[in-house]
Design a protein around this motif. Structure first.
Motif, short mmCIF file in Angstrom:
data_model
loop_
_atom_site.label_atom_id
_atom_site.label_comp_id
_atom_site.label_asym_id
_atom_site.label_seq_id
_atom_site.Cartn_x
_atom_site.Cartn_y
_atom_site.Cartn_z
N ARG A 256 48.10 27.56 32.51
CA ARG A 256 46.64 27.44 32.60
C ARG A 256 46.02 28.73 33.14
O ARG A 256 44.94 29.14 32.71
N GLY A 257 46.74 29.37 34.06
CA GLY A 257 46.24 30.62 34.62
C GLY A 257 46.13 31.72 33.59
O GLY A 257 45.11 32.41 33.50
N PHE A 258 47.17 31.88 32.77
CA PHE A 258 47.14 32.91 31.73
C PHE A 258 46.08 32.57 30.68
O PHE A 258 45.41 33.47 30.15
N GLN A 259 45.94 31.29 30.35
CA GLN A 259 44.90 30.90 29.40
C GLN A 259 43.51 31.20 29.94
O GLN A 259 42.60 31.52 29.19
N ALA A 260 43.35 31.09 31.26
CA ALA A 260 42.06 31.36 31.88
C ALA A 260 41.76 32.85 31.98
O ALA A 260 40.60 33.26 32.10
N GLY A 261 42.83 33.67 31.96
CA GLY A 261 42.62 35.11 31.97
C GLY A 261 43.26 35.87 33.10
O GLY A 261 42.98 37.06 33.30
N THR A 262 44.17 35.22 33.85
CA THR A 262 44.86 35.96 34.91
C THR A 262 45.80 37.00 34.30
O THR A 262 46.28 36.84 33.18
N ASP A 263 46.07 38.06 35.05
CA ASP A 263 46.94 39.13 34.56
C ASP A 263 48.39 38.96 34.99
O ASP A 263 49.30 39.41 34.31
N ASP A 264 48.60 38.32 36.14
CA ASP A 264 49.95 38.17 36.68
C ASP A 264 49.90 37.06 37.71
O ASP A 264 48.83 36.54 38.04
N TYR A 265 51.07 36.66 38.23
CA TYR A 265 51.09 35.62 39.25
C TYR A 265 52.27 35.81 40.18
O TYR A 265 53.25 36.48 39.85
N VAL A 266 52.15 35.23 41.38
CA VAL A 266 53.28 35.11 42.31
C VAL A 266 53.37 33.65 42.71
O VAL A 266 52.39 32.90 42.65
N VAL A 267 54.56 33.24 43.11
CA VAL A 267 54.81 31.85 43.45
C VAL A 267 55.01 31.71 44.96
O VAL A 267 55.74 32.49 45.58
N LYS A 268 54.34 30.73 45.56
CA LYS A 268 54.54 30.43 46.98
C LYS A 268 55.89 29.72 47.16
O LYS A 268 56.22 28.86 46.35
N PRO A 269 56.62 30.02 48.24
CA PRO A 269 56.35 31.09 49.20
C PRO A 269 56.71 32.44 48.59
O PRO A 269 57.79 32.59 48.01
N PHE A 270 55.83 33.40 48.70
CA PHE A 270 56.04 34.69 48.04
C PHE A 270 56.57 35.73 49.03
O PHE A 270 56.39 35.62 50.24
N ASP A 271 57.22 36.73 48.47
CA ASP A 271 57.68 37.88 49.25
C ASP A 271 56.49 38.85 49.36
O ASP A 271 56.01 39.35 48.33
N PRO A 272 56.00 39.14 50.56
CA PRO A 272 54.84 40.04 50.69
C PRO A 272 55.06 41.41 50.07
O PRO A 272 54.11 42.00 49.54
N VAL A 273 56.29 41.90 50.10
CA VAL A 273 56.57 43.20 49.49
C VAL A 273 56.39 43.12 47.98
O VAL A 273 55.82 44.02 47.35
N GLU A 274 56.85 42.01 47.37
CA GLU A 274 56.65 41.81 45.93
C GLU A 274 55.16 41.72 45.61
O GLU A 274 54.70 42.26 44.60
N LEU A 275 54.41 41.04 46.46
CA LEU A 275 52.96 40.93 46.27
C LEU A 275 52.32 42.31 46.19
O LEU A 275 51.53 42.59 45.28
N ILE A 276 52.68 43.19 47.12
CA ILE A 276 52.11 44.54 47.14
C ILE A 276 52.50 45.31 45.88
O ILE A 276 51.68 46.01 45.28
N LEU A 277 53.75 45.17 45.47
CA LEU A 277 54.21 45.87 44.26
C LEU A 277 53.44 45.40 43.03
O LEU A 277 53.07 46.21 42.17
N TRP B 69 50.73 42.33 28.25
CA TRP B 69 50.81 40.90 28.55
C TRP B 69 51.26 40.60 29.98
O TRP B 69 51.10 39.49 30.46
N GLY B 70 51.84 41.59 30.66
CA GLY B 70 52.24 41.40 32.06
C GLY B 70 53.72 41.16 32.21
O GLY B 70 54.42 40.77 31.28
N TYR B 71 54.21 41.36 33.43
CA TYR B 71 55.64 41.29 33.73
C TYR B 71 56.24 39.93 33.38
O TYR B 71 57.37 39.84 32.91
N ASP B 72 55.50 38.88 33.64
CA ASP B 72 56.08 37.53 33.55
C ASP B 72 55.65 36.78 32.29
O ASP B 72 55.64 35.54 32.28
N TYR B 73 55.28 37.52 31.27
CA TYR B 73 54.93 36.88 30.00
C TYR B 73 56.13 36.09 29.49
O TYR B 73 57.26 36.59 29.45
N GLU B 74 55.90 34.82 29.14
CA GLU B 74 57.01 33.93 28.80
C GLU B 74 57.29 33.85 27.30
O GLU B 74 58.22 33.16 26.88
N GLY B 75 56.50 34.54 26.49
CA GLY B 75 56.79 34.57 25.06
C GLY B 75 57.86 35.60 24.74
O GLY B 75 58.46 36.19 25.63
#
Length: 222
Positions: free
Chosen positions: A89-110, A179-185
């Motif tokens: 739903r996020g990608f359909q709405a127009g988000t570019d990327d996502y992180v999953v909780k609980p997230f690694d803050p270092v990954e978030l910054i990257l 499409w972003g790092y986590d594109y699932e296609g």
């Protein structure tokens, strides 16, 4: 210094993000829900938004759609663990990327830095190659008296190729950038978009998208 809007109804999460973002030399503005975020965005120049999915008043999906209706900034969505439907739903709405909780803050910054870099690459809104000018804001290609309208991903793909004429881009590079790092296609998505672009660009005879066998694609003046 880039300004990041952090939108989350959990004050502890916002504090954690602020700590790491400010440590990486970002300016941080906080919003506790989507309604407050929209008010901030109407008044403040923000370069990137980090948006939680589950929020009161205006949730993250609706907020992303609203942002996309009037702003072209990178959006990083924060989803709950295992909620794959939120990602879709996020990608359909127009988000570019996502992180999953609980997230690694270092990954978030990257991810934040990667998104800003990706958008800054296309901070120039037009690029010209041969007789063709690609306008990424208006999603059009003009050549002499001809104007061709493109879809958003098609235009972004063509813009990227045209920004580095003669350079070979692999399918995985194009997927990552457009499409972003986590594109699932799968990578065939690139082939489909290239085929459509070739068909639409056929009237422009002095540029061509070439297939480099075993490697990828490049845009050339012919």
């Amino acid at each position: 210094m880039n300004t990041i809007l952090v939108v989350d109804d959990d004050a502890h999460i916002r504090k954690l993000m602020r700590l790491y973002l400010e440590d990486s030399q970002f300016t941080v503005i906080e919003a506790a829900d989507g309604k407050e975020a929209l008010d901030i965005l109407s008044r403040v120049n923000v370069q990137l938004a980090i948006v939680d999915v589950m929020m009161p008043h205006v949730d993250g999906i609706e907020l992303t759609e609203d942002i996309r209706s009037f702003l072209d900034i990178p959006i990083l969505m924060v989803t709950a663990k295992g909620e794959s439907q939120d990602k879709v739903r996020g990608f359909q709405a127009g988000t570019d990327d996502y992180v999953v909780k609980p997230f690694d803050p270092v990954e978030l910054i990257l991810r934040v830095k990667a998104l800003l870099k990706r958008y800054n690459v296309s901070s120039e809104k037009t690029v010209t190659i041969g007789s063709a000018t690609i306008d990424i804001d208006q999603l059009i290609v003009t050549s002499n008296a001809l104007t061709i309208s493109l879809k958003k991903k098609e235009c972004e793909l063509l813009f990227m190729l045209a920004s580095s004429p003669g350079v070979i881009f692999t399918r995985s590079q194009l997927i990552e950038k457009i499409w972003g790092y986590d594109y699932e296609g799968d990578e065939r998505t690139v082939d489909v978009h290239i085929k459509r672009l070739r068909e639409q660009l056929n009237p422009i005879t002095d540029i061509a998208i070439s297939t480099v066998r075993g490697l990828g694609y490049r845009l050339e003046v012919v």
